[in-house]
Design a protein around this motif. Structure first.
Motif, mmCIF file in Angstrom:
data_model
loop_
_atom_site.group_PDB
_atom_site.id
_atom_site.type_symbol
_atom_site.label_atom_id
_atom_site.label_comp_id
_atom_site.label_asym_id
_atom_site.label_seq_id
_atom_site.Cartn_x
_atom_site.Cartn_y
_atom_site.Cartn_z
ATOM 1 N N UNK A 73 0.812 -1.198 0.000
ATOM 2 C CA UNK A 73 0.000 0.000 0.000
ATOM 3 C C UNK A 73 0.858 1.265 0.000
ATOM 4 N N UNK A 74 0.215 2.381 -0.290
ATOM 5 C CA UNK A 74 0.889 3.677 -0.308
ATOM 6 C C UNK A 74 0.819 4.299 1.085
ATOM 7 N N UNK A 75 1.956 4.725 1.617
ATOM 8 C CA UNK A 75 1.978 5.371 2.923
ATOM 9 C C UNK A 75 1.512 6.820 2.783
ATOM 10 N N UNK A 146 -8.014 2.241 3.806
ATOM 11 C CA UNK A 146 -6.739 2.523 4.461
ATOM 12 C C UNK A 146 -6.690 1.834 5.816
ATOM 13 N N UNK A 147 -5.490 1.661 6.328
ATOM 14 C CA UNK A 147 -5.330 0.994 7.617
ATOM 15 C C UNK A 147 -4.076 1.487 8.318
ATOM 16 N N UNK A 148 -4.095 1.361 9.670
ATOM 17 C CA UNK A 148 -2.906 1.630 10.467
ATOM 18 C C UNK A 148 -2.731 0.473 11.439
ATOM 19 N N UNK A 149 -2.037 0.689 12.537
ATOM 20 C CA UNK A 149 -1.794 -0.415 13.467
ATOM 21 C C UNK A 149 -2.970 -0.685 14.398
ATOM 22 N N UNK A 150 -4.054 0.112 14.288
ATOM 23 C CA UNK A 150 -5.205 -0.083 15.158
ATOM 24 C C UNK A 150 -6.453 -0.560 14.434
ATOM 25 N N UNK A 151 -6.664 -0.090 13.219
ATOM 26 C CA UNK A 151 -7.926 -0.379 12.542
ATOM 27 C C UNK A 151 -7.774 -0.278 11.028
ATOM 28 N N UNK A 164 -13.251 -1.106 11.175
ATOM 29 C CA UNK A 164 -13.109 -2.343 11.939
ATOM 30 C C UNK A 164 -11.777 -2.301 12.678
ATOM 31 N N UNK A 165 -11.825 -2.466 13.999
ATOM 32 C CA UNK A 165 -10.593 -2.585 14.763
ATOM 33 C C UNK A 165 -9.946 -3.936 14.485
ATOM 34 N N UNK A 166 -8.623 -3.959 14.475
ATOM 35 C CA UNK A 166 -7.930 -5.213 14.192
ATOM 36 C C UNK A 166 -8.264 -6.288 15.231
ATOM 37 N N UNK A 167 -8.542 -5.873 16.448
ATOM 38 C CA UNK A 167 -8.883 -6.839 17.493
ATOM 39 C C UNK A 167 -10.243 -7.485 17.263
ATOM 40 N N UNK A 168 -11.059 -6.897 16.362
ATOM 41 C CA UNK A 168 -12.398 -7.430 16.082
ATOM 42 C C UNK A 168 -12.459 -8.265 14.804
ATOM 43 N N UNK A 169 -11.349 -8.376 14.081
ATOM 44 C CA UNK A 169 -11.348 -9.129 12.821
ATOM 45 C C UNK A 169 -11.518 -10.615 13.104
ATOM 46 N N UNK A 170 -12.432 -11.243 12.374
ATOM 47 C CA UNK A 170 -12.712 -12.652 12.583
ATOM 48 C C UNK A 170 -12.355 -13.534 11.385
ATOM 49 N N UNK A 171 -12.450 -13.002 10.172
ATOM 50 C CA UNK A 171 -12.178 -13.828 8.989
ATOM 51 C C UNK A 171 -11.833 -12.944 7.803
ATOM 52 N N UNK A 200 -2.614 -5.955 2.463
ATOM 53 C CA UNK A 200 -3.727 -5.821 3.393
ATOM 54 C C UNK A 200 -4.364 -7.177 3.692
ATOM 55 N N UNK A 201 -4.530 -8.013 2.667
ATOM 56 C CA UNK A 201 -5.135 -9.329 2.877
ATOM 57 C C UNK A 201 -4.279 -10.190 3.808
#
Length: 222
Positions: A73-75, A146-151, A164-171, A200-201
């Motif tokens: 991804x592009x920063x 877009x994404x960072x280290x939290x969501x 979506x927070x990364x802690x909530x990702x299920x699949x 990202x995937x």
């Protein structure tokens, strides 16, 4: 070995982004259908050989553009990484729109000279190409992921935003629209042709695995 197969082999060798079966099956089915129609008396007089040639050329261009699809991804500002539309999507969207416009112009110009079957077939092709162009634009070119280290965040072409927070990702699963990240607060679908889609995937799949392991350990401890 023809050009599309040669380019597909080169992609498999040079990039870690694999070709999905839909990307191979769709053009092959289209060309097969055109060949079958060529031997049906009612449609034998249509320029189906030229249409098959256009499909083969477009598929070869699609495969070639896949070679330059970015895996990262592009920063952007604030520590965010962002997906960007690839040349494949620009080519498919604007190429389909241009071809639809050319065929529509042909329908208007040769309306009195061509027979009814040719006009109907050309008009149907115009509708399919126009619908494909609009669909690619709405699903890919005019969205933002877009994404960072939290969501991870996604904004649709209509302006609807999903977070979506990364802690909530299920699949993380592929589907006909692209790749879908599922969480407890919603789902985000992005195109597999975006630059950075592979990164990202993989990141989302790692997070989903960690979350599943954490949930299993918490359940076992209780």
């Amino acid at each position: 070995m023809n050009l599309p197969i040669c380019v597909a082999a080169l992609i498999a060798e040079k990039t870690s982004v694999p070709l999905r079966w839909q990307e191979v099956a769709l053009p092959l089915m289209t060309i097969t259908m055109l060949i079958i129609l060529k031997y049906i008396p009612a449609t034998a007089h249509l320029p189906l050989s030229r249409a098959a040639g256009v499909v083969a050329f477009g598929y070869a261009a699609f495969l070639a553009l896949r070679l330059v699809q970015s895996e990262d991804g592009i920063m952007v500002e604030g520590g965010w990484a962002e997906l960007r539309p690839s040349l494949v999507e620009y080519f498919a969207c604007y190429g389909s729109a241009a071809l639809a416009a050319i065929l529509l112009f042909a329908v208007i110009v040769m309306g009195s000279a061509a027979d009814t079957t040719q006009l109907v077939a050309t008009y149907i092709a115009v509708l399919f190409l126009a619908a494909g162009s609009v669909g690619i634009g709405v699903a890919g070119l005019f969205t933002q992921t877009r994404w960072d280290n939290r969501q991870v965040r996604h904004r649709s072409a209509a302006g609807r935003e999903t977070t979506i927070d990364w802690s909530d990702v299920r699949a993380v699963r592929p589907n006909w629209r692209g790749i879908t990240i599922s969480g407890t607060t919603g789902r985000i679908t992005f195109s597999q042709f975006h630059g950075g889609a592979s990164q990202l995937a993989k990141h989302a799949a790692t997070r989903a695995k960690r979350n599943a392991e954490t949930a299993t350990k918490a359940f076992a401890a209780s």
